[in-house]
Design a protein around this motif. Structure first.
Motif, PDB file in Angstrom:
ATOM      1  N   LEU A 109       6.845  -8.008 -28.331  1.00 57.71           N
ATOM      2  CA  LEU A 109       6.294  -9.348 -28.133  1.00 57.71           C
ATOM      3  C   LEU A 109       7.267 -10.240 -27.356  1.00 57.71           C
ATOM      4  O   LEU A 109       6.886 -10.915 -26.396  1.00 57.71           O
ATOM      5  N   VAL A 110       8.530 -10.233 -27.739  1.00 55.17           N
ATOM      6  CA  VAL A 110       9.539 -11.052 -27.058  1.00 55.17           C
ATOM      7  C   VAL A 110       9.711 -10.599 -25.613  1.00 55.17           C
ATOM      8  O   VAL A 110       9.820 -11.420 -24.704  1.00 55.17           O
ATOM      9  N   THR A 111       9.714  -9.302 -25.371  1.00 55.76           N
ATOM     10  CA  THR A 111       9.825  -8.791 -24.006  1.00 55.76           C
ATOM     11  C   THR A 111       8.653  -9.268 -23.153  1.00 55.76           C
ATOM     12  O   THR A 111       8.834  -9.670 -22.000  1.00 55.76           O
TER      13      THR A 111
ATOM     14  N   GLU B  44       8.945  -1.160 -38.167  1.00 53.43           N
ATOM     15  CA  GLU B  44       7.723  -1.456 -37.419  1.00 53.43           C
ATOM     16  C   GLU B  44       7.632  -2.935 -37.057  1.00 53.43           C
ATOM     17  O   GLU B  44       7.215  -3.299 -35.953  1.00 53.43           O
ATOM     18  N   ILE B  45       8.051  -3.793 -37.953  1.00 56.21           N
ATOM     19  CA  ILE B  45       8.033  -5.237 -37.676  1.00 56.21           C
ATOM     20  C   ILE B  45       9.022  -5.570 -36.557  1.00 56.21           C
ATOM     21  O   ILE B  45       8.711  -6.323 -35.637  1.00 56.21           O
ATOM     22  N   LEU B  46      10.208  -4.992 -36.602  1.00 60.15           N
ATOM     23  CA  LEU B  46      11.215  -5.248 -35.567  1.00 60.15           C
ATOM     24  C   LEU B  46      10.757  -4.740 -34.196  1.00 60.15           C
ATOM     25  O   LEU B  46      10.956  -5.404 -33.178  1.00 60.15           O
TER      26      LEU B  46
ATOM     27  N   THR C 238       7.643  -4.407 -33.199  1.00 60.55           N
ATOM     28  CA  THR C 238       6.577  -5.318 -32.771  1.00 60.55           C
ATOM     29  C   THR C 238       7.155  -6.602 -32.201  1.00 60.55           C
ATOM     30  O   THR C 238       6.718  -7.096 -31.156  1.00 60.55           O
ATOM     31  N   LEU C 239       8.151  -7.163 -32.884  1.00 64.84           N
ATOM     32  CA  LEU C 239       8.790  -8.382 -32.383  1.00 64.84           C
ATOM     33  C   LEU C 239       9.481  -8.143 -31.043  1.00 64.84           C
ATOM     34  O   LEU C 239       9.421  -8.979 -30.145  1.00 64.84           O
ATOM     35  N   LEU C 240      10.129  -7.002 -30.888  1.00 66.77           N
ATOM     36  CA  LEU C 240      10.806  -6.674 -29.637  1.00 66.77           C
ATOM     37  C   LEU C 240       9.805  -6.591 -28.482  1.00 66.77           C
ATOM     38  O   LEU C 240      10.041  -7.135 -27.405  1.00 66.77           O
TER      39      LEU C 240
END
Length: 153
Positions: free
Chosen positions: A27-29, A19-21, A23-25
């Protein structure tokens, strides 16, 4: 009250790594998309500014041609010849602010009362862009961007 025991009972504490990964993906996109949109906007603003400079310069030349009809031959020039007479030298300075800027003012041979003011510049920034055609039907990447104004005295 009985509590369930054994493997069927599962408790989750906190977020899982997946879930953290994700979310980061996401956000970065989003950040990369916003940065790309901003850069595209800056590029288009620069192109609009260059077109505005070309239009302003052509309108200045048109106005001077209209005011100075008696000496209109003095306004037939090409900035690649490095004019030194005023106001041609000031126009050269102004067009030099455009990337690979060039002005060509010609008089129509069939009608000496008609002038063509063409301003060229390299909008794309490519080094292979050198052509000076103002034909809007051509889709040739080697042509400079052109603004043309035809003046009838």
């Amino acid at each position: 009250m009985r509590q369930a025991t054994g493997p069927s009972q599962s408790r989750q504490h906190g977020l899982g790594m997946i879930e953290i990964l994700i979310t980061l993906l996401v956000l970065v996109t989003g950040v990369i998309g916003a940065a790309s949109l901003h850069l595209s906007s800056l590029r288009e603003n620069q192109h609009i500014n260059q077109r505005l400079q070309a239009i302003t310069l052509a309108e200045d030349i048109r106005g001077r041609l209209m005011l100075n009809r008696g000496v209109s031959d003095n306004y037939v020039f090409d900035t690649s010849t490095n004019p030194t007479a005023y106001p041609l030298n000031t126009w050269k300075e102004r067009v030099d602010q455009l990337p690979n800027g060039r002005i060509i003012v010609t008089r129509r041979s069939t009608d000496p009362e008609v002038f063509s003011i063409r301003i060229f510049w390299n909008e794309t920034g490519g080094s292979q862009v050198t052509g000076t055609s103002c034909d809007p039907t051509q889709n040739d990447p080697t042509q400079l961007t052109c603004f043309q104004l035809v003046v009838q005295l």
